[in-house]
Design a protein around this motif. Sequence first.
Motif, mmCIF file in Angstrom:
data_model
loop_
_atom_site.group_PDB
_atom_site.id
_atom_site.type_symbol
_atom_site.label_atom_id
_atom_site.label_comp_id
_atom_site.label_asym_id
_atom_site.label_seq_id
_atom_site.Cartn_x
_atom_site.Cartn_y
_atom_site.Cartn_z
ATOM 1 N N GLN A 53 66.316 26.109 2.730
ATOM 2 C CA GLN A 53 64.869 25.961 2.727
ATOM 3 C C GLN A 53 64.274 26.200 4.117
ATOM 4 O O GLN A 53 63.274 26.917 4.268
ATOM 5 N N TYR A 238 60.057 22.362 0.531
ATOM 6 C CA TYR A 238 60.739 22.229 -0.763
ATOM 7 C C TYR A 238 60.660 23.509 -1.596
ATOM 8 O O TYR A 238 59.644 24.220 -1.589
ATOM 9 N N ASP A 239 61.726 23.765 -2.360
ATOM 10 C CA ASP A 239 61.717 24.820 -3.372
ATOM 11 C C ASP A 239 60.906 24.358 -4.578
ATOM 12 O O ASP A 239 60.572 23.169 -4.718
ATOM 13 N N ALA A 240 60.642 25.285 -5.485
ATOM 14 C CA ALA A 240 59.877 24.952 -6.692
ATOM 15 C C ALA A 240 60.538 23.855 -7.510
ATOM 16 O O ALA A 240 59.864 23.017 -8.117
ATOM 17 N N TYR A 263 52.804 18.385 -11.347
ATOM 18 C CA TYR A 263 53.969 19.213 -11.015
ATOM 19 C C TYR A 263 54.485 20.007 -12.210
ATOM 20 O O TYR A 263 54.414 21.244 -12.202
ATOM 21 N N ASN A 275 55.990 27.117 -7.872
ATOM 22 C CA ASN A 275 55.772 26.827 -6.453
ATOM 23 C C ASN A 275 54.345 27.233 -6.102
ATOM 24 O O ASN A 275 54.050 28.422 -5.956
ATOM 25 N N ARG A 278 53.826 27.687 -1.587
ATOM 26 C CA ARG A 278 54.672 28.584 -0.780
ATOM 27 C C ARG A 278 53.916 29.206 0.396
ATOM 28 O O ARG A 278 54.414 29.253 1.523
#
Length: 312
Positions: A53, A238-240, A263, A275, A278
């Motif tokens: 990440q 954070y990633d999706a 979310y 996401n 991003r």
Amino acid sequence: MPINIPKSLPAGELLRQEKIFVMEEDRAKTQQIRPLNILVVNLMPEKEKTELQLLRLLGNTPLQVNVTFLNTATYRSKNVSKNHLDLFYKTFDDIKNRRFDGMIITGAPVEKMEFEAVGYWQEITDIMDWAKENVTSSLYICWGAQAALHYHYGIGKYELPQKCSGVYSHVITDLTVDLVRGFSDIYVAPHSRHTSVSIDEVRQHPYLNLLSYSDDAGVFIVMSKDTRDIMVTGHLEYDATTLSDEYFRDIEKDPAVELPKNYFPNDDPTQIPLNTWRAHSHLLFSNWLNYYVYQETPYEWDYIDEYVEYHI
């Protein structure tokens, strides 16, 4: 420009698949260029995920970046192999005689504990003290942000009635500050924590600027007035699916765990989350690297001028 990493680091292949410009150490040494040296104090339990990440964000700027990963000597993570740590990580004793252009201290799964009760607290405070003289700019994330606010500025944390988990809307208090250059007036970012800090204490502190906050999630981005300390209480890196992974992990221990807010599509955990943060993740890291690391760091550390300290 590329991010320079060890040849066999597992994250390297994944970064290449994402078209992140990766350069291995041997090739980087042949180039006549002064790369930025960034120290990452990785306190997260799943270190390889955090590596990926952060490297993804550090590698998406025009600047060449060398990354050194640091692990605590006083605690060995149980979620990563000893071989991985031995190959790719250093301890504070290994690097304390070096200087770095930037430092990141990540979150850690110890937020419900008092700071002084954390087994590696003394080591973290030694690193933060050392950084005052040896790092141009430090970026603190989640627990790392709370640790810096507590240690440098005397602002404590308090436990929330329930975990702050989800994707929340935030506003910027001053869009002219370089760290948030390019940010939208309202943007979203993930949070995942059991504790928080007082927004009033941050606002009233003489050496801090509150740059961004959420009506629901509270304090988000805080910067010291000398711009050398940047505290981010959430997880733009954070990633999706990271919040999803945490939710399903937690629900195995406690079926009453609430869904992360805003979310899952339609609040349905069977659907794949998107996401939606991003762009602002990349903006934050590129702005930090450009305006607070690259623009401020001396080309040769031996000639660094004295600076005014605002730490208490």
